[in-house]
Design an enzyme around this catalytic site. Structure first.
Site, PDB file in Angstrom:
ATOM      1  N   SER A   1       0.841  -1.200   0.000  1.00 33.64           N
ATOM      2  CA  SER A   1       0.000   0.000   0.000  1.00 33.64           C
ATOM      3  C   SER A   1       0.869   1.241   0.000  1.00 33.64           C
ATOM      4  O   SER A   1       2.034   1.201   0.409  1.00 33.64           O
ATOM      5  CB  SER A   1      -0.896   0.016   1.244  1.00 33.64           C
ATOM      6  N   ASP A   2       0.283   2.350  -0.448  1.00 34.71           N
ATOM      7  CA  ASP A   2       0.912   3.634  -0.186  1.00 34.71           C
ATOM      8  C   ASP A   2       0.686   3.941   1.294  1.00 34.71           C
ATOM      9  O   ASP A   2      -0.100   3.299   1.975  1.00 34.71           O
ATOM     10  CB  ASP A   2       0.317   4.722  -1.087  1.00 34.71           C
ATOM     11  N   TRP A   3       1.375   4.937   1.800  1.00 37.56           N
ATOM     12  CA  TRP A   3       1.404   5.209   3.239  1.00 37.56           C
ATOM     13  C   TRP A   3       0.026   5.638   3.746  1.00 37.56           C
ATOM     14  O   TRP A   3      -0.558   6.597   3.257  1.00 37.56           O
ATOM     15  CB  TRP A   3       2.446   6.278   3.516  1.00 37.56           C
TER      16      TRP A   3
END
Length: 701
Positions: free
Chosen positions: A267-269
């Site tokens: 995932s992105d942050w």
């Protein structure tokens, strides 16, 4: 002072310009330490020894680290941002964080400038240099390249990507992946998928149809995957009503089934919210910590999540790291050759800086004439760069003023706020303008009123005004573009890119960059207007988490960029593929073989290009295909081949561009596959999407 750069322009181009002309060129993936089956076996051996707590710990990051398993001698893995170099971070004591083993990294030109080179081999060299710095620093996963298609000029992250055309982006990306992973550094393709705005990015819902996803927004990812990329990062936004990082449709269907990706998906942050969905979506790693996955053990106990789902996630992380040999080796042997990397950065700026306008051949500026050159403006004495995760500090950073003084000596005079008389007295005025773009926000297409008025004031005082633009995407130039003598688009040039710009001004370097985007006259005339919620501006101060989810409707479908301008008969200010040179080129003798063919045939487009000037230079020849008899709406033309060719004065070269089945195909939403229909196609050859020099009609049987 700036170190002397001794390599001359012709040699650079001879070494750097490689024949690259077709979609069907074979890109061999990096020879990983273990193939999928071998890596899967090793991962399974470790998985069988892990406790459930260890598995749960592995599938959530630790800031910029992928966690290790100390008991089983599995070390943590360092990751780093991003596409245009290695982003280093320092703690309060001035030490580089996370155990990174290098103290500096090269700030390369922005990826959109790299795309402007139209030189896939240079993309390979650029990424290989970054990979070497990663390995020297024990960084084994680069959180790039970014490849979201340029849809709207206001997007704050456009500078991190490769422009509006999926074919051009794909050719640059596949070579980037090859270059990076040749060093043993994992490439992370991002952001999958539909991330074309940074306005309240965690609250945007991209409404995109299947055909647009397949034809426009997925081909660059497809090319990166086919080149062997071992990681993919999902995006912040929703796609058709579900956040990408927890979407079964986005990950399991589009990414894994349609594109065949079988490695690590992260995932992105802070971009996923529902641990149950995450565990079943196909995502493997939540970054930077467990947020949605917090409490996942209780959900397993309740039967809401299966331990086999956690096994799948943990196994994918282990498998990917085993495949690249990450658990078996650390630093790359030898010191980093920073001088070589800096030269790659310089060559990129030399080839990617774009001359948009050159009235009455005011450029190049002859040093022999001893012009009095006045430089002023935003980035004359300040370094131009983008922000956010793409920020790279660099070293030996050269501001434009210093580069100009090195190139032109005492001909250069800097004035922060020149008077009208000072402007009038100058032989040449260099006016620096631009924007600061960064993730997390979009910015207006229009320049601030103060900047706009300053340009108008300068050009009114001196018609020999050359505007230098440093920005991450298109800006409004309509009010003054026809008044100034020349315009150079320098993007964000990296630590040494201003040296290249000074060389272009003097003629030491012949510009060869071409736009990877279209630049509109007015934002209101584009496919992206309006994309914000009614009544809101890009500067809206509402905290992202307080903003409601809003829809971004991709109503244009596949008609993105120049495809949209062609279909709407709207003239951009500067078209896709445009860029001037100090040389002139002619095109002739177009032949297409065979002229009648089946969908299984390769088609060879051949023609002659000649340098008709007295100056050696490079031309980017572009081949577009038009489907005349299509049963579905298709763009007027689509880029399907290109080549950057270097020619001495008077020299001619025979060019061959190979087209294949995909070059003539569209995505059929009924059969869920690419389809090439029989009928007539127009083959167009030109120097930009608007400057078509040759064309002919062929027939698919």
């Amino acid at each position: 002072m700036i170190r002397n750069i001794t390599i001359k322009m012709p040699l650079l181009l001879i070494l750097g310009l490689m024949v690259f002309n077709s979609y069907c060129q074979t890109i061999k993936p990096f020879n990983t330490t273990l193939n999928f089956e071998e890596a899967d076996k090793k991962a399974n051996e470790i998985l069988q020894q892990m406790t459930l707590d260890e598995k749960i710990e592995l599938i959530a990051g630790d800031d910029m680290l992928i966690r290790g398993i100390k008991r089983l001698n599995i070390p943590p893995v360092i990751t780093a941002d991003a596409t245009q170099g290695v982003r280093l971070a320092w703690d309060e004591k001035g030490k580089v964080k996370w155990g990174v083993g290098i103290e500096k990294s090269t700030a390369f030109p922005a990826p959109i400038l790299l795309a402007s080179t139209w030189n896939p081999q240079l993309s390979h060299d650029y990424a290989k240099s970054i990979g070497e710095e990663c390995r020297a620093g024990n960084i084994r996963v680069l959180l790039g390249p970014g490849m979201n298609i340029y849809r709207i000029s206001q997007n704050g992250r456009n500078f991190e990507y490769f422009g509006e055309d999926p074919f051009l982006a794909a050719r640059m990306i596949e070579n980037y992946v090859k270059g990076l992973q040749s060093t043993g550094t994992i490439a992370t393709l991002k952001h999958f998928l539909g991330n074309q705005t940074e306005f309240k990015r965690r609250r945007s819902n991209s409404i995109v149809d299947e055909r647009a996803l397949q034809e426009i927004y997925m081909p660059a990812f497809e090319a990166g995957i086919d080149a062997g990329a071992l990681a993919v990062m999902t995006a912040y936004n929703q796609i058709n009503g579900e956040w990408t990082g927890q979407s079964h449709y986005v990950i399991n269907k589009l990414l894994k089934k349609d594109l065949g990706f079988k490695w690590l998906v992260m995932s992105d942050w802070w971009s996923v919210y529902d641990g149950e969905k995450v565990s079943k979506s196909g995502l493997d790693l939540e970054m930077p910590w467990a947020t949605s996955l917090k409490g996942i053990k209780e959900k397993i106990d309740q039967g809401k999540v299966l331990e086999s789902d956690i096994d799948r996630m943990a196994k994918s992380i282990l498998r990917t790291c085993f495949a690249m040999g990450i658990y078996n080796s650390t630093k790359m042997n030898g010191d980093v050759n920073y001088d070589a990397h800096e030269l790659v950065a310089l060559n990129t700026a030399r080839e990617g800086t774009i001359l948009l306008k050159n009235s009455n051949a005011i450029l190049p500026l002859s040093k022999a004439k001893n012009h009095k050159i006045l430089i002023t403006g935003k980035y004359a004495a300040k370094f131009a760069r983008g922000g956010g995760a793409a920020y790279v500090k660099g070293y030996n950073n050269v501001v434009l003023l210093d580069a100009l003084k090195t190139e032109f000596g005492n001909q250069i005079e800097y004035k922060e706020k020149p008077s009208i008389d000072e402007l009038k007295q100058a032989d040449i005025v260099l006016a620096s303008i631009g924007t600061f773009d960064e993730e997390g926000s979009d910015r207006p297409f229009n320049l601030p009123e103060e900047d706009e008025n300053q340009i108008l004031k300068i050009v009114e005082a001196n018609k020999n005004t050359i505007v230098i633009v440093n920005s991450g995407s298109g800006i409004k130039m309509t009010n003054w573009a026809d008044k100034v003598a020349a315009i150079i688009y320098g993007w964000y040039p990296g630590q040494i890119g201003n040296v290249a710009l000074a060389e272009i001004l003097s003629g030491k370097t012949n510009p060869s960059g071409k736009l990877p985007i279209s630049i509109e006259k007015h934002f209101e005339n584009t496919l992206g207007y309006p994309y914000l919620p009614t009544g809101e501006e890009v500067t809206d101060p509402t905290p992202e988490h307080e903003h409601p989810v809003y829809d971004v409707n991709y109503n244009e479908g596949v008609f993105v960029g120049y495809r949209w301008y062609d279909s709407k008969k709207v003239e951009p200010l500067f078209p896709f593929g445009h860029g001037l040179s100090y040389s002139n080129f002619s095109y002739k003798k177009l032949h297409v073989t065979p002229q009648s063919f089946t969908s299984d045939n390769e088609v060879i487009v051949s023609f002659e290009v000649k340098n008709t000037s007295k100056v050696a230079g490079s031309e980017v020849v572009q081949v577009y295909v038009s489907d005349i008899d299509s049963s579905v709406p298709r763009p007027e033309k689509e880029l399907k081949g290109f080549l950057k060719v270097y020619l001495q004065p008077g020299e001619s070269k025979q060019i061959e561009i190979v087209l294949n089945n995909r070059s003539f195909s569209f995505w059929d939403i009924n059969t869920k596959q690419w389809k090439a229909e029989s009928g007539k196609f127009r083959i167009q050859v030109g120097s930009s999407s608007k400057e078509i020099k040759l064309n002919t009609i062929v027939k698919m049987k």
